[in-house]
Every structure is written in C-alpha cells, then in structure tokens.
Design a protein around this motif. Sequence first.
Motif, PDB file in Angstrom:
ATOM      1  N   GLN A   7    -106.931  -4.939   5.251  1.00 59.89           N
ATOM      2  CA  GLN A   7    -107.523  -4.858   6.586  1.00 59.89           C
ATOM      3  C   GLN A   7    -107.173  -3.515   7.220  1.00 59.89           C
ATOM      4  N   ASP A   8    -108.213  -2.721   7.460  1.00 63.08           N
ATOM      5  CA  ASP A   8    -107.992  -1.387   8.022  1.00 63.08           C
ATOM      6  C   ASP A   8    -107.333  -1.450   9.398  1.00 63.08           C
ATOM      7  N   ILE A  37    -103.604  -1.563   8.991  1.00 61.15           N
ATOM      8  CA  ILE A  37    -103.079  -0.259   8.580  1.00 61.15           C
ATOM      9  C   ILE A  37    -102.964   0.673   9.777  1.00 61.15           C
ATOM     10  N   ARG A  38    -104.014   0.736  10.589  1.00 54.54           N
ATOM     11  CA  ARG A  38    -103.987   1.623  11.758  1.00 54.54           C
ATOM     12  C   ARG A  38    -102.875   1.228  12.724  1.00 54.54           C
ATOM     13  N   SER A  88    -101.505   5.433   3.240  1.00 52.11           N
ATOM     14  CA  SER A  88    -101.973   4.044   3.183  1.00 52.11           C
ATOM     15  C   SER A  88    -103.133   3.904   2.207  1.00 52.11           C
ATOM     16  N   THR A  89    -103.382   2.656   1.826  1.00 52.15           N
ATOM     17  CA  THR A  89    -104.544   2.327   1.012  1.00 52.15           C
ATOM     18  C   THR A  89    -104.958   0.889   1.285  1.00 52.15           C
ATOM     19  N   THR A  90    -106.247   0.631   1.229  1.00 55.83           N
ATOM     20  CA  THR A  90    -106.757  -0.737   1.361  1.00 55.83           C
ATOM     21  C   THR A  90    -107.065  -1.337  -0.014  1.00 55.83           C
TER      22      THR A  90
END
Length: 312
Positions: free
Chosen positions: A18-19, A22-23, A39-41
């Motif tokens: 979930q972006d 991450i943000r 980061s990575t999804t």
Amino acid sequence: MVSRSDILNANVLIVDDQDVNIRLLEHMLSGAGYVSVTSTTNPFDVCELYRKNRYDLVLLDLQMPRMDGFQVMESLKEIELDNYLPVLVITAQPTLELRALQAGAKDFISKPFNVAETLARVHNLLEVRLLHKKVHNHAKVQESRALHDSLTGLANRQLLADRISQAITHAQRNKNAMALLYVDLDGFKQINDTFGHDGGDLVLKLVASRLVAAVRQEDTVARLGGDEFVIVMWQISSAVGASIAAEKMIQILSQPYSIHGQTVNMTASIGVSIYSVHGRDAEALSKSADLALYDAKHAGRNNYRISNRIDL
C-alpha cells in the motif's frame, strides 16, 4: 557505542503493497531525521535490493498479495551473511505477531501506526543492529589478525599450516602434485644494518607484494618471520612447473629496490619440495623444502634447488 548520527544515517527499506502506508512511514522517519530511507511496493524485489544494499533495517508488511512477509523473510534468510535478520514487521493482525517473531523478525509495529511507538521501535532495533555489526566486524578483524602477518598482511604460520593441509588433501583427491617453496632473502641483515628496521620493513613489504604478484590466485604466500617466506602452489603438472615458478620469483626479487631514495640490489634463494615425491604430509614437505633451501644458499645464492630427499 552506536551514536545518534550512526542511527539516523542507517540504511532503511520499507516494504508495503500500500503506497499510502509507505508515504506515511517515510514522512515519520524523515521527520525524525532519518536520511537514508528507500521503499518498494513489490515484495519480489526485496531480496535483490537487500543483496545490493545490505539494509540495516527492513520494515516489512506481513500481509501482501502473491508474496507475503513470511515468504520474504524466508528468502532473506538465504542471502543474509551473518545470520541476523534485521526485520521489523508491520501488521494489523495481533495474532500474527508471535508467528512473525518465531519466523525471525526482531520486533513488530501495529497498524494503525502510533508515531511515538514506531519511532522508538525503529530506533531501538537500529541501535541493536548497528552494535551487532560493529561486534561482528571487530571479530572478523581479530580473526584476520590472528591468521595474518602484521607487517606484510600475508598468511602467518597458523594459516599456512591450514593452507598446506588443504593443498595436500586436494592433491590426494585429484591425484596430482603440489609444491612448497621456501624463500629466503640473501643478505637481508645488511639491509637492516644499513637502513635500520624501518628500511628493512619496507623491503619485506615490497618482497611480499612481488611474491603475491608472481603467483596464481589460488596459491598462498606466507611469511614465517624475519626474511623467510613460503609459497604453497596448489597444483603443478611436474617438477618443471615448480622450477619455472622458482626462476620467475628469483628474477622478480632480484630487481632493484628503492629505500629512502636509494637504490638497493638484493637476491633470494629458494628451496622446493613436491608432493608426494618429497613428502606426504606438511612436516615432511617442509623439511624437504628447508633442506633444499640450505643447498641453494650454499651453492652460491640467487638460485633455487629442488629437494633431492625422497620420501619413502
């Protein structure tokens, strides 16, 4: 000790499908002063990213489609070099927390995120991780010092004994020959007398460098002490191969040396023994090479002799 600067400069990876999560985590960490956060999804990218960057901490979501956090941890275990999995799992399911710890995670944070708790757990884990790395690196340095000559960085007696044993085992298994070359510098005492121990140490370092450059990557160059060196040649076709190597080393070591702005000439003598003609174990091979070196010295120096001692 681990400083606050070390912690804030640590390498952190966030993994969440979930972006928005991450943000949020990136915002919390950057606000706290962390400067190296990526980061990575895509959980399938984690191992390759970890292999390239060796992150100090991985914030890993447990519930992701196609590849969940447990599968990611199992993959990371296969590439982690020092058996320490620096993973802080992220989960909205309290029932998964114990399972995550049992799978190798070091701690967990719950969704929805509590900022103070999240930052505290990240800080604590990074402090432990960085301290673990310092201890591990210190242990590797100590191990290296125990196995290498402090002046030249070459293998010492302890490591040499192990390398000879390995070379003999390799020769036995593959039914081939290996060679032991004892190298002694001619007139080294005069170098010390003329230029002092600093000048002598410089020559020994130069000799070590030349010998390493003269052998193959699989061979071992060791320093016994003083001006005595030993080369373990893992595989040779015959005595001719050992002779060619000895001649090459004599030629290289007889090239001029520059010491404190002065040009100095020096030579070397070499004694050679070959497995299994001159010995079937390290002690016999060493004795044969040492006797051959004695013969080379008394034959006028700046030459080599292959052992004439037959091991029955």
